[in-house]
Scaffold this motif. Structure first.
Motif, short mmCIF file in Angstrom:
data_model
loop_
_atom_site.label_atom_id
_atom_site.label_comp_id
_atom_site.label_asym_id
_atom_site.label_seq_id
_atom_site.Cartn_x
_atom_site.Cartn_y
_atom_site.Cartn_z
N TRP A 8 -13.34 -5.36 -3.75
CA TRP A 8 -12.85 -5.18 -2.39
C TRP A 8 -11.66 -4.26 -2.47
O TRP A 8 -10.62 -4.61 -3.02
CB TRP A 8 -12.46 -6.53 -1.80
CG TRP A 8 -11.97 -6.50 -0.39
CD1 TRP A 8 -10.72 -6.81 0.03
CD2 TRP A 8 -12.70 -6.15 0.78
NE1 TRP A 8 -10.63 -6.69 1.40
CE2 TRP A 8 -11.84 -6.28 1.89
CE3 TRP A 8 -14.00 -5.72 1.01
CZ2 TRP A 8 -12.23 -6.02 3.19
CZ3 TRP A 8 -14.40 -5.46 2.31
CH2 TRP A 8 -13.53 -5.61 3.38
N SER A 9 -11.78 -3.06 -1.93
CA SER A 9 -10.70 -2.08 -2.03
C SER A 9 -9.93 -1.91 -0.73
O SER A 9 -8.98 -1.16 -0.67
CB SER A 9 -11.26 -0.73 -2.48
OG SER A 9 -12.22 -0.29 -1.56
N ARG A 10 -10.31 -2.63 0.31
CA ARG A 10 -9.66 -2.45 1.61
C ARG A 10 -8.45 -3.36 1.81
O ARG A 10 -7.84 -3.34 2.84
CB ARG A 10 -10.67 -2.69 2.73
CG ARG A 10 -11.72 -1.59 2.75
CD ARG A 10 -12.66 -1.73 3.88
NE ARG A 10 -11.92 -1.80 5.15
CZ ARG A 10 -12.50 -2.11 6.29
NH1 ARG A 10 -13.77 -2.37 6.33
NH2 ARG A 10 -11.79 -2.16 7.40
N SER A 11 -8.11 -4.16 0.82
CA SER A 11 -6.95 -5.03 0.96
C SER A 11 -5.70 -4.33 0.45
O SER A 11 -5.77 -3.23 -0.10
CB SER A 11 -7.17 -6.33 0.17
OG SER A 11 -7.20 -6.07 -1.21
N ALA A 12 -4.55 -4.96 0.61
CA ALA A 12 -3.29 -4.38 0.16
C ALA A 12 -3.28 -4.19 -1.36
O ALA A 12 -2.66 -3.28 -1.87
CB ALA A 12 -2.13 -5.27 0.58
#
Length: 148
Positions: free
Chosen positions: A18-22
């Protein structure tokens, strides 16, 4: 190879990213029922670890964004060899929802012969962003979970 991680004592069974998190992260699931979140920027150093199931192995993982309990959250969805599906908060690893026994366990003959029988239940799970989850199992059924 940048790093080689032995995060589940040689029993890692599944991964999701998951690359869309902080924090760019991946999660791993193991043969002991553990799920761990890792920081990609720090050679996989783990952010949290949780025992997701007491019986069976983590068989599949998915990450995404999902509306749950009135809030939009980054989540980790998982399926187990015992037939359960669950949702964890991707930031903390805290359990948000459990669905025990969603898929029936099935036993199959293993064609490779190393272990004569193999047991399967939840074979795949996907987060449908902002919509819900979908899982499939060895029982031949697909289950849809909408905003719970």
């Amino acid at each position: 190879i940048v790093a080689s991680l032995d995060v589940h004592g040689g029993q890692t069974r599944t991964l999701a990213t998951w690359s869309r998190s902080a924090v760019p992260k991946f999660v791993s699931g193991g043969g002991t029922g553990m799920i761990m979140a890792h920081d990609i920027r720090q050679d996989g150093q783990y952010l949290w670890s949780t025992k997701a199931c007491d019986e069976g192995k983590i068989s599949c993982l998915s990450m995404g964004r999902f509306e749950l309990q009135g809030a939009t959250r980054d989540i980790v969805a998982y399926g187990t060899q015992s037939g359960s599906v669950g949702i964890l908060d991707a930031k903390t690893g805290k359990s948000l929802q459990d669905f025990p026994g969603v898929h029936e366990r099935k036993t199959f003959l293993n064609p490779r012969g190393a272990h004569a029988l193999s047991v399967h239940a939840v074979t795949d799970i996907k987060v449908i962003e902002n919509e819900g989850l979908v899982s499939c199992g060895a029982d031949g059924f697909v289950k849809l979970f909408k905003h719970v």
